[in-house]
Design an enzyme around this catalytic site. Structure first.
Site, PDB file in Angstrom:
ATOM      1  N   LYS A  89      -4.520  -4.373  -1.718  1.00 17.40           N
ATOM      2  CA  LYS A  89      -4.618  -2.990  -1.243  1.00 17.40           C
ATOM      3  C   LYS A  89      -3.621  -2.659  -0.132  1.00 17.40           C
ATOM      4  CE  LYS A  89      -9.180  -1.492  -2.598  1.00 17.40           C
ATOM      5  NZ  LYS A  89      -9.810  -2.691  -3.235  1.00 17.40           N
ATOM      6  N   GLU A 111     -10.844   7.546   2.614  1.00 13.90           N
ATOM      7  CA  GLU A 111     -12.241   7.375   2.229  1.00 13.90           C
ATOM      8  C   GLU A 111     -12.377   5.946   1.730  1.00 13.90           C
ATOM      9  OE1 GLU A 111     -10.158   8.488  -0.133  1.00 13.90           O
ATOM     10  OE2 GLU A 111     -10.710   6.926  -1.570  1.00 13.90           O
ATOM     11  N   SER A 377      -6.308 -10.407  -7.697  1.00 10.41           N
ATOM     12  CA  SER A 377      -6.161  -9.275  -6.771  1.00 10.41           C
ATOM     13  C   SER A 377      -6.634  -9.564  -5.344  1.00 10.41           C
ATOM     14  CB  SER A 377      -6.893  -8.055  -7.318  1.00 10.41           C
ATOM     15  OG  SER A 377      -8.251  -8.356  -7.588  1.00 10.41           O
TER      16      SER A 377
HETATM   17  C1  LIG Z   1     -10.426  -2.704  -4.447  1.00 15.66           C
HETATM   18  C2  LIG Z   1     -10.239  -3.945  -5.211  1.00 15.66           C
HETATM   19  C3  LIG Z   1     -10.071  -3.940  -6.615  1.00 15.66           C
HETATM   20  C4  LIG Z   1     -10.191  -2.698  -7.442  1.00 15.66           C
HETATM   21  O1  LIG Z   1      -9.263  -1.693  -7.176  1.00 15.66           O
HETATM   22  P1  LIG Z   1      -8.036  -1.384  -8.154  1.00 15.66           P
HETATM   23  O2  LIG Z   1      -7.492  -0.109  -7.620  1.00 15.66           O
HETATM   24  O3  LIG Z   1      -8.581  -1.276  -9.534  1.00 15.66           O
HETATM   25  O4  LIG Z   1      -7.089  -2.510  -8.028  1.00 15.66           O
HETATM   26  C5  LIG Z   1      -9.818  -5.131  -7.254  1.00 15.66           C
HETATM   27  N1  LIG Z   1      -9.772  -6.301  -6.580  1.00 15.66           N
HETATM   28  C6  LIG Z   1      -9.932  -6.354  -5.241  1.00 15.66           C
HETATM   29  C7  LIG Z   1      -9.853  -7.669  -4.568  1.00 15.66           C
HETATM   30  C8  LIG Z   1     -10.182  -5.187  -4.515  1.00 15.66           C
HETATM   31  O5  LIG Z   1     -10.345  -5.256  -3.190  1.00 15.66           O
END
Ligand SMILES: *Cc1c(COP(=O)(O)O)cnc(C)c1O
Length: 398
Positions: A89, A111, A377
């Protein structure tokens, strides 16, 4: 470039800017300036400098040998979990705060649902010395206490949204209202590839550093920039957009988006938008979302807070409709098992969101020659309570 945004702000049938009249000047200012700013040498130099020295990029592309053996393929993990603050993020919040500065803004609003985007925003505001107000549903503030505390330490003001169900949608409404009242000095940082045009395109471009790095790193590893598969979880869709971006026009690369099935797509406790969603307007754009017959948004459910979103961004709705991306889903149970499996095979505890992407491995028919990249992610530190609770319930693990 038929998968990226057109001049009108649409991806096929999806996208646009469905906003109240009073928000038009804010969004129009962004729309008319964002491309020129983010393509400028000056912006790119600063962005790349911070991605390298603050976020810790490039993140490694790691050949996961034991996981590969288990699933009979060559599996690489793109380690977004190693980014500063623990997930992808921050790539977006760094980009947007630099853009806000170039636009002459002094204040930031955001938000947040689970709090991860709020933390990433509060982090870059501290870095840049900008005032930060984060709207968060009161219920979410209770459920996600540690992230509220992180934001407070970072100097952000967290404002509870007390209308409606007191969750993400209500926080979004409050943030929009704030922006309408402070159009000149404030930039609104949206945390995924959602929102009115140009947000989805802007966020996808900031996150596209992920696939840019994958291509270079795979070339070093294998001599070929193109894998057979790229797999990413989809909440709003920003990490997936970043991991897919530079492969979109290379149709031989199979792209797999993994949604959260929650307790199962037929249980009323799910977040699998491509299965359950219908076309509608959410967060200022036309996309697929989970809604009742008369258009009320249905509260989604997933064990992972970050995938607990009632829609997907318009780019993903288009990628789904055209079939360019194959959407799968994984249940809570499948994701938790995959998260523990990855922990034990590779010594990497993934965020439960990312564990959904790992869970897709056993749903694909892979063979030994297949090169697979999973976008990891985020890291699992924030999810330890959930892992432990689940592990105790499954007493074979603890
Ligand atoms: C917020 C988050 C997501 C989901 O958000 P996307 O916009 O779909 O990427 C996925 N993995 C992690 C670790 C997150 O913090």
């Amino acid at each position: 470039m038929k998968y990226t945004v057109d001049k009108r702000g649409y991806y096929g049938n999806f996208g646009g800017a469905y906003i109240p009249e009073m928000l038009y000047p804010n969004v129009e200012e962004l729309r008319s300036k964002y491309e020129q700013i983010i393509e400028s040498d000056d912006f790119q130099r600063e962005f790349m400098h911070l991605l390298k020295n603050y976020v810790g990029r490039p993140t490694p592309l790691f050949l996961a040998k034991r996981l590969s053996e288990k699933h009979n393929a060559t599996i690489y993990l793109k380690r977004e979990d190693l980014c500063h603050t623990g997930a992808h993020k921050i790539n977006n919040t760094i980009g947007q705060i630099l853009l806000a500065k170039k636009l002459g803004k002094q204040k930031i609003i955001a938000e947040t649902g689970a709090g991860q985007h709020g933390v990433a925003t509060a982090t870059v505001c501290a870095l840049m010395g900008m005032e930060c107000v984060v709207y968060m549903g009161q219920l979410d503030m209770e459920r996600q206490r540690p992230n509220v505390e992180r934001m407070a330490i970072l100097g952000a003001k967290v404002v509870p949204a007390t209308s409606g169900k007191m969750t993400l949608k209500d926080a979004t409404n409050e943030a929009m209202r704030h922006w309408i009242n402070h159009p000149v000095d404030t930039h609104y940082i949206i945390g995924s590839v959602v929102g009115p045009h140009p947000y989805p395109d802007m966020v996808a471009k900031f996150q596209s550093v992920i696939s840019d790095e994958i291509k270079k790193q795979l070339t070093e590893e294998t001599g070929n920039p193109f894998p057979d598969y790229v797999i990413a979880c989809v909440g709003g869709g920003s990490n997936a957009a970043g991991a897919f971006y530079h492969f979109l026009n290379h149709e031989h690369v199979k792209l797999i988006g993994v949604e959260a099935a929650g307790k199962g797509v037929d249980t009323n406790e799910s977040a699998a938008t491509t299965v359950l969603g219908k076309i509608g307007i959410l967060h200022g754009s036309k996309s697929l979302l989970m809604q009742t017959g008369d258009g009320q948004v249905i509260e989604p459910y997933s064990i992972s807070a970050g995938l607990d979103y009632p829609g997907i961004g318009p780019m993903h709705a288009h990628l789904f409709e055209t079939g360019r991306v194959t959407f799968l889903n994984a249940t809570d149970e499948e994701a938790m098992q995959a998260g523990v499996e990855l922990s034990r095979l590779e010594g990497i505890i993934p965020a439960i969101e990312s564990a959904h992407a790992v869970a897709a491995l056993s749903k694909l028919e892979l063979n030994q020659e297949d090169v697979v990249v999973i976008n990891l992610s985020g890291r699992g530190d924030k999810d330890m309570d959930t892992y432990i609770k689940w592990g105790k319930y499954k007493s074979e693990i603890f």
